[in-house]
Write a protein that holds these residues in place. Structure first.
Motif, PDB file in Angstrom:
ATOM      1  N   SER A  58       0.318  -0.855   0.032  1.00 44.52           N
ATOM      2  CA  SER A  58      -0.055  -0.060   0.228  1.00 44.52           C
ATOM      3  C   SER A  58       0.974   1.152   0.039  1.00 44.52           C
ATOM      4  N   VAL A  64      -4.470   0.099   2.545  1.00 46.02           N
ATOM      5  CA  VAL A  64      -3.689  -0.765   3.414  1.00 46.02           C
ATOM      6  C   VAL A  64      -5.064  -1.624   3.411  1.00 46.02           C
ATOM      7  N   ARG A  65      -6.102  -0.736   4.313  1.00 45.16           N
ATOM      8  CA  ARG A  65      -7.478  -1.063   4.780  1.00 45.16           C
ATOM      9  C   ARG A  65      -8.127  -1.726   3.864  1.00 45.16           C
ATOM     10  N   ARG A  68      -6.612  -5.152   3.315  1.00 46.04           N
ATOM     11  CA  ARG A  68      -7.105  -6.213   4.886  1.00 46.04           C
ATOM     12  C   ARG A  68      -8.234  -6.504   3.951  1.00 46.04           C
ATOM     13  N   GLU A  69      -9.379  -5.711   3.552  1.00 47.18           N
ATOM     14  CA  GLU A  69     -10.352  -6.527   3.559  1.00 47.18           C
ATOM     15  C   GLU A  69     -10.997  -6.952   2.299  1.00 47.18           C
ATOM     16  N   THR A  75      -0.265  -8.403   4.849  1.00 50.00           N
ATOM     17  CA  THR A  75      -1.122  -7.137   4.363  1.00 50.00           C
ATOM     18  C   THR A  75       0.019  -6.067   4.526  1.00 50.00           C
ATOM     19  N   ALA A  77       1.660  -1.990   5.249  1.00 54.99           N
ATOM     20  CA  ALA A  77       1.376  -1.177   5.205  1.00 54.99           C
ATOM     21  C   ALA A  77       3.212  -0.108   4.910  1.00 54.99           C
ATOM     22  N   GLU A  89      -4.601   3.191  13.333  1.00 50.93           N
ATOM     23  CA  GLU A  89      -5.371   2.261  12.488  1.00 50.93           C
ATOM     24  C   GLU A  89      -4.515   1.379  10.954  1.00 50.93           C
ATOM     25  N   SER A  92      -3.537  -1.719  12.690  1.00 50.78           N
ATOM     26  CA  SER A  92      -3.976  -2.017  12.660  1.00 50.78           C
ATOM     27  C   SER A  92      -4.568  -3.112  11.584  1.00 50.78           C
ATOM     28  N   TYR A  93      -4.432  -2.810  10.619  1.00 46.79           N
ATOM     29  CA  TYR A  93      -4.706  -4.112   9.785  1.00 46.79           C
ATOM     30  C   TYR A  93      -3.825  -4.509   9.156  1.00 46.79           C
ATOM     31  N   ASP A  95       0.446  -6.334   8.209  1.00 45.73           N
ATOM     32  CA  ASP A  95       0.862  -7.718   8.857  1.00 45.73           C
ATOM     33  C   ASP A  95       2.795  -7.199   8.908  1.00 45.73           C
TER      34      ASP A  95
END
Ligand SMILES: *Cc1c(COP(=O)(O)O)cnc(C)c1O
Length: 366
Positions: A58, A64-65, A68-69, A75, A77, A89, A92-93, A95
């Motif tokens: 990302s 990055v969100r 993840r989603e 993932t 970042a 945040e 939180s997404y 790895d």
């Protein structure tokens, strides 16, 4: 009823062909490939792409969100600069998180102590045909270049990310760059668990020696005992996608100019940014036209092409290579109707994935 133009058309079978090459490279090299969402984030295709890749990378919190989603796998970042408001945040997404500067690493590494942390390193050398897209251009802010500062961060990072290729279709040129990285960074490489060589390698192109690239990456990984990553974006979707448009008018001014229901700046912005023209196939025949957009921009021109048939109101034109850096940059300039997104399935059926209307235009401003 045929789909109304304009629309971006992604060809599933062509994407398959590129993904087979990604698989081959991963299998032969042991390198992991994470998709760079910056280049292509049309998530209705992720179901097809993700099984052939190890995850996504990302360049922002939104990406990055999305990774993840919608993509899954590992993932990564990365951002040129995380803000205080988005770092928690983003983590939180993630790895794995990659910082662009020592300052960012210092400010945020404690929050990401449970993750592998990487630093973007700028070796000061690159392969890019465009100064605008050259990460090693003078005064570049992309990655840490000072070996002393890199040295001071080694206790906090387990990997490096080095992205300094742009549309590099030459294996010898990449291999020579790798030689230079090794000469410059050798002692650091031995202390890493992983390294990412970023994107920009056009290994899905015809005739690219994937075997040689794989062997080079494999021996690099063995020599330094680390996991190699690549971050392909454009290469994954090269030659998979077209922008389908219809001629609305033909005007004459020394040349025949076909005006289509699209606009370069809104739907193929990269052509303007890099001063390139669109492509059509076969671009042969007795009828020559300037294909131009319907925006008010005087230079809204896709290019000048030869066609086998005369173009008239209602003629369809297919503009090639509308995958990478195209859909991610579309915008509402001039309020031109936003192209829909469609996928041509393997059985030839064209499936509409998304349509945009006035409400989307209004929602994009406030
Ligand atoms: C842009 C970018 C990529 C993807 O590059 P492509 O040319 O699309 O393969 C990968 N990694 C980083 C850090 C990037 O900035």
């Amino acid at each position: 009823m045929p789909l109304a133009t304009p629309f971006y058309l992604i060809d599933e079978a062509k994407l398959d062909a590129n993904l087979q090459k990604v698989d081959r490279l991963r299998a032969l090299s042991g390198a992991k490939c994470v998709m760079a969402l910056k280049a292509f984030a049309t998530w209705s295709t992720f179901e097809q792409i993700a099984p052939h890749m190890d995850g996504s990378t990302s360049s922002s919190l939104n990406e990055v969100r999305l990774g993840r989603e919608k993509f899954g796998g590992e993932t990564h970042a990365y951002s040129v600069a995380w803000s205080d408001g988005e770092i928690d945040e983003a983590i939180s997404y993630a790895d794995k998180i990659i910082f662009n500067s020592l300052r960012q690493l210092e400010r945020f590494h404690a929050k990401a102590a449970h993750l592998p942390i990487g630093m973007r390193v700028n070796p000061g050398i690159s392969h890019s045909h465009f100064d605008l897209a050259d990460p090693a251009r003078p005064f570049s802010r992309l990655g840490e270049w000072d070996l002393k500062r890199i040295d001071s961060a080694m206790d906090r990072v387990s990997g490096f990310m080095i992205h300094c290729n742009c549309e590099n279709d030459s294996f010898p040129a990449f291999s020579a760059l790798l030689d230079q990285f090794e000469a410059k960074l050798g002692s650091y490489l031995e202390r890493l668990n992983w390294i990412s060589f970023g994107g920009g390698l056009h290994f899905t192109g015809d005739g690219y020696p994937i075997d040689l690239l794989a062997a080079r990456l494999k021996s690099f990984a063995e020599r330094y005992q680390l996991q190699v990553y690549l971050e392909p974006g454009d290469a994954v979707v090269t030659d998979t996608t077209t922008l389908e448009v219809t001629v609305l008018d033909v005007v004459e001014n020394e040349k025949s100019i076909a005006i289509v229901d699209s606009a370069v700046e809104a739907h193929m912005l990269d052509l303007l940014v890099y001063r390139e023209t669109a492509t059509v196939a076969p671009n042969a025949g007795p009828h020559r036209y300037v294909v131009a957009g319907k925006s008010c921009l005087a230079g809204d021109v896709f290019g000048e092409f030869d066609f086998p048939e005369r173009l008239d109101v209602g003629s369809r034109v297919s503009l090639l290579n509308a995958g990478g850096y195209t859909m991610v940059k579309k915008n509402w300039f001039n309020g031109v109707a936003m192209p829909s997104i469609a996928i041509r399935r393997r059985n030839g059926q064209v499936e509409l994935m998304r349509q945009f209307d006035y409400a989307d235009y209004v929602a994009s401003l406030g």
